[in-house]
Motif scaffolding. Sequence first.
Motif, short mmCIF file in Angstrom:
data_model
loop_
_atom_site.label_atom_id
_atom_site.label_comp_id
_atom_site.label_asym_id
_atom_site.label_seq_id
_atom_site.Cartn_x
_atom_site.Cartn_y
_atom_site.Cartn_z
N SER A 75 0.85 -1.19 0.00
CA SER A 75 0.00 0.00 0.00
C SER A 75 0.89 1.24 0.00
N ASN A 91 -0.67 0.28 -5.16
CA ASN A 91 -1.57 1.37 -5.57
C ASN A 91 -0.93 2.74 -5.32
N GLN A 111 -4.94 10.01 -5.05
CA GLN A 111 -5.13 10.84 -3.88
C GLN A 111 -3.89 11.72 -3.74
N GLU A 145 -1.71 7.70 -3.49
CA GLU A 145 -2.34 6.39 -3.66
C GLU A 145 -3.47 6.44 -4.69
N VAL A 198 -7.03 5.02 -5.86
CA VAL A 198 -8.20 4.46 -5.19
C VAL A 198 -9.37 4.43 -6.17
N SER A 224 -9.15 0.23 -9.00
CA SER A 224 -8.25 -0.47 -8.08
C SER A 224 -8.90 -1.75 -7.57
N ALA A 274 -11.63 5.70 1.07
CA ALA A 274 -11.26 5.08 -0.20
C ALA A 274 -9.94 4.33 -0.06
N GLU A 275 -8.98 4.92 0.65
CA GLU A 275 -7.71 4.23 0.89
C GLU A 275 -7.93 3.00 1.77
N VAL A 315 -9.10 0.05 -0.45
CA VAL A 315 -8.05 -0.57 -1.25
C VAL A 315 -7.11 -1.39 -0.36
#
Length: 301
Positions: free
Chosen positions: A141, A171, A195, A200, A202, A206, A236-237, A240
Amino acid sequence: MSMTDSVDRPDSDQTASDPIRSGQTQADRTRSGRPGDTAARAGLDRQTRLEAILDLLGEAGTVEVNEIVETFDVSPATARRDLQMLADRHLLARTRGGATAQSVAYDLPLRYKREQHATEKSRIAAAALDLVSPGARIGLSGGTTTTTLASALAVRTDLSVASRKLTVVTNAINIAAQLAVRQHIRVVVTGGVVQSSSYELVGPYSDQLLQQLSLDIAFLSTNAIGPDGPAVHDEAEARVNGQMALRAEQAWLLADSSKIGIRAFARMGELGWYRGVITDDGLSTDQRALLDSLGLDVLIA
């Protein structure tokens, strides 16, 4: 309004179009006990000054207008405009007389956080690297600790075998860019929407890719590990990260001890998706008890 507030001193950086998007942070701190030369900070262009302000904010959580004035030899009006520019980009929250990072919903960009707990993050990354087998399929991540781990993977050519390269699925566009030039690593990027606060990717793209992959091991950064498990500031993070954990045979949380025992906004899926946490030796008795109660294996770096 005082004359100082209404009349700004001349500033050669007034026309900077996007002063926080590029370049290295150059904050030579002058907070108590930190080396620094106020005179050397005078005359900085706005880009460098904004980066340095965020560096101070990332370290202490607050910054005052007077501190900016004294540190960078600018007028109060310039200091306020700098803070407002950063607030407009959701990198801090304005307060009376300064700004704070405490009420910001999103992380400061990684380049402004990389020095926080740097020693602990390096040790955690080294411990994580010991869990990686040659030719493994790894999920990473975004986050400062996973970025440190990516740096360590970049130089471990022995982890690629003749029949299969080391594969990294991420991601995080900063991690992908860092590893893309390494011939011994196959890099898979999830796709999605970037983001800006964490680099990242998202969103549904993803999710769709991750649902089609199988990983040997995943390493996930987290903003907090509380009674409900791991969490980050953005939903959202969190989604993922949870998907990456779910697709891995083993999923490990990378978190220095400052993140344990606190809460963040969005949970990273189900607790049962995670094998354990790799943390530093600053873990307190209460923090260790919390991790044990969550059923997480604990590796001390």
